[in-house]
Write a protein that holds these residues in place. Structure first.
Motif, PDB file in Angstrom:
ATOM      1  N   LEU A 162       0.978  -1.246   0.064  1.00 37.66           N
ATOM      2  CA  LEU A 162      -0.099  -0.162   0.106  1.00 37.66           C
ATOM      3  C   LEU A 162       0.932   1.298   0.118  1.00 37.66           C
ATOM      4  CD1 LEU A 162      -2.718   1.369   0.099  1.00 37.66           C
ATOM      5  CD2 LEU A 162      -2.450   1.071   2.721  1.00 37.66           C
ATOM      6  N   PHE A 163       1.920   1.304   0.828  1.00 33.73           N
ATOM      7  CA  PHE A 163       2.888   2.271   0.926  1.00 33.73           C
ATOM      8  C   PHE A 163       3.479   2.722  -0.533  1.00 33.73           C
ATOM      9  CE2 PHE A 163       7.330   3.705   0.982  1.00 33.73           C
ATOM     10  CZ  PHE A 163       7.026   5.154   1.580  1.00 33.73           C
ATOM     11  N   HIS A 164       3.924   1.550  -1.178  1.00 33.92           N
ATOM     12  CA  HIS A 164       4.536   1.849  -2.465  1.00 33.92           C
ATOM     13  C   HIS A 164       3.766   2.299  -3.475  1.00 33.92           C
ATOM     14  CE1 HIS A 164       8.486   0.557  -1.453  1.00 33.92           C
ATOM     15  NE2 HIS A 164       8.269  -0.688  -0.784  1.00 33.92           N
ATOM     16  N   PHE A 165       2.299   1.671  -3.522  1.00 33.37           N
ATOM     17  CA  PHE A 165       1.206   2.124  -4.455  1.00 33.37           C
ATOM     18  C   PHE A 165       1.183   3.678  -4.343  1.00 33.37           C
ATOM     19  CE2 PHE A 165      -2.945   2.780  -5.965  1.00 33.37           C
ATOM     20  CZ  PHE A 165      -2.909   2.360  -7.017  1.00 33.37           C
ATOM     21  N   GLN A 166       0.905   4.131  -3.079  1.00 26.72           N
ATOM     22  CA  GLN A 166       0.342   5.476  -2.831  1.00 26.72           C
ATOM     23  C   GLN A 166       1.367   6.335  -2.936  1.00 26.72           C
ATOM     24  OE1 GLN A 166      -1.646   5.133   1.378  1.00 26.72           O
ATOM     25  NE2 GLN A 166      -3.623   5.495  -0.039  1.00 26.72           N
ATOM     26  N   LYS A 167       2.801   5.793  -2.536  1.00 24.27           N
ATOM     27  CA  LYS A 167       3.866   6.724  -2.567  1.00 24.27           C
ATOM     28  C   LYS A 167       4.199   7.193  -4.060  1.00 24.27           C
ATOM     29  CE  LYS A 167       8.884   7.308  -1.433  1.00 24.27           C
ATOM     30  NZ  LYS A 167       9.143   7.776  -2.914  1.00 24.27           N
ATOM     31  N   THR A 168       3.953   5.966  -4.906  1.00 26.90           N
ATOM     32  CA  THR A 168       4.255   6.186  -6.368  1.00 26.90           C
ATOM     33  C   THR A 168       3.257   7.102  -6.949  1.00 26.90           C
ATOM     34  OG1 THR A 168       5.081   4.275  -6.639  1.00 26.90           O
ATOM     35  CG2 THR A 168       4.374   5.142  -8.530  1.00 26.90           C
ATOM     36  N   LEU A 169       1.930   7.129  -6.643  1.00 26.70           N
ATOM     37  CA  LEU A 169       0.934   7.854  -7.205  1.00 26.70           C
ATOM     38  C   LEU A 169       1.127   9.464  -6.509  1.00 26.70           C
ATOM     39  CD1 LEU A 169      -1.566   8.371  -8.758  1.00 26.70           C
ATOM     40  CD2 LEU A 169      -2.807   7.294  -7.177  1.00 26.70           C
ATOM     41  N   LEU A 170       1.495   9.582  -5.285  1.00 25.63           N
ATOM     42  CA  LEU A 170       1.541  10.986  -4.924  1.00 25.63           C
ATOM     43  C   LEU A 170       2.854  11.498  -5.792  1.00 25.63           C
ATOM     44  CD1 LEU A 170       1.216  10.315  -1.104  1.00 25.63           C
ATOM     45  CD2 LEU A 170       0.076  11.685  -2.245  1.00 25.63           C
ATOM     46  N   HIS A 171       3.992  10.867  -5.926  1.00 27.02           N
ATOM     47  CA  HIS A 171       5.077  11.415  -6.591  1.00 27.02           C
ATOM     48  C   HIS A 171       4.550  11.599  -7.934  1.00 27.02           C
ATOM     49  CE1 HIS A 171       9.491  11.449  -7.346  1.00 27.02           C
ATOM     50  NE2 HIS A 171       8.870  11.332  -8.646  1.00 27.02           N
TER      51      HIS A 171
END
Length: 300
Positions: A162-171
């Motif tokens: 979840l962290f990696h998915f959201q971090k990528t989209l936020l970035h």
């Protein structure tokens, strides 16, 4: 020839000259555009892409045709049906990204944006011609690409996926917002890659505490261009994303969130990023590097 006829003749002449210049301009714009995208493009599509600052290439059109579509505010999400389970978390993360960028960058025009789900890194690499990436943004196309691998863990809100998915989209969304801000401010001066990537990383680490592992800090002037950045990514012990994040985090910690837009505005005024930066902060970039190294105890 009476006065009225002279005026009509003059206006007609001016109109003809204007149309001639317009026609020549469209011809060269169309020629340059086709050469830039390396595919045949209709004249109307060229004009539309120029006016909307958004180009839909053949590969992008094909990807969209293969997927379903859902609109969320100014974002069109393209997805396969078995990836629809990710839509609620995607919507939630987009709302989060919009809120964070509005807070950091202030007002900017939210032009239509496409978000395309990709099955895996291979499919994304084929579309972008880039390797070893989990996310992608093209301002020319106004497209975010994001990989849906590990969606079971994302949907179950398992911490790491979840962290990696959201971090990528936020970035990637922040790349979009940052470029819209540059367009709004009418900035044509080159903004260093480390600065933009650092802003994107700063947003993507919201609500996260980063414990930096040791790495080699390189001079920021070696992370200025896109080519510099990609080269740095391939070198062991150099972590340009982490270094850029720590630099922006330090800047905001010292001067407040408003410093990002203040530096951009000063860059426009001085037509030079380094001069704009020093005008706002009162220190040159070299001094900033020293302060960041000292603050996070990175070995130089």
């Amino acid at each position: 020839m009476n006065k009225r006829k002279k005026i009509i003749f003059l206006i007609s002449g001016i109109g003809c000259v204007f149309l001639l210049i317009l026609g020549i301009g469209l011809y060269f714009l169309h020629h340059f555009f086709e050469k830039s995208v390396n595919e045949k493009v209709g004249l109307l599509q060229t004009v539309d892409s120029f006016l909307t600052l958004n180009f839909d290439g053949e590969k992008e059109k094909q990807l969209k045709e293969e997927r379903s579509m859902m609109n969320v505010e100014h974002v069109s999400i393209y997805y396969f049906e078995d990836d629809a389970v990710l839509l609620p978390i995607t919507n939630e993360t987009l709302d989060w990204a919009i809120e964070l960028n509005d807070d950091l960058l202030g007002d900017y025009k939210k032009r239509p944006l496409d978000l395309i789900y990709f099955k895996d890194t291979e499919e994304l690499s084929h579309f972008t011609s880039l390797n070893n990436i989990s996310g992608y943004y093209s301002d020319f196309d106004k497209v975010i690409g994001i990989i849906t691998e590990g969606k079971e863990g994302i949907v179950k809100r398992v911490e790491t996926p979840l962290f990696h998915f959201q971090k990528t989209l936020l970035h990637e969304y922040t790349h979009y917002a940052f470029n819209q801000k540059l367009n709004q401010l009418k900035i044509t001066t080159t903004i260093p890659q480390w600065f933009e990537e650092g802003v994107c990383e700063y947003v993507s680490y919201d609500q996260t505490i980063l414990s930096p592992s040791p790495f080699t800090f390189v001079p920021l002037n070696e992370l200025t261009s896109y080519e510099d950045w990609n080269h740095a990514r391939t070198i062991d012990d150099i972590e340009p994303y982490k270094q850029s994040y720590l630099t922006i985090d330090f800047l905001i910690g010292e001067y407040g969130k408003e410093v990002i837009v203040e530096i951009l505005e000063a860059t426009k005024s001085h037509s030079d990023f380094n001069k704009g930066f020093e005008n706002v902060t009162g220190i040159p970039l070299v001094k900033l590097e020293e302060q960041v190294i000292q603050s996070v105890k990175i070995e130089n």
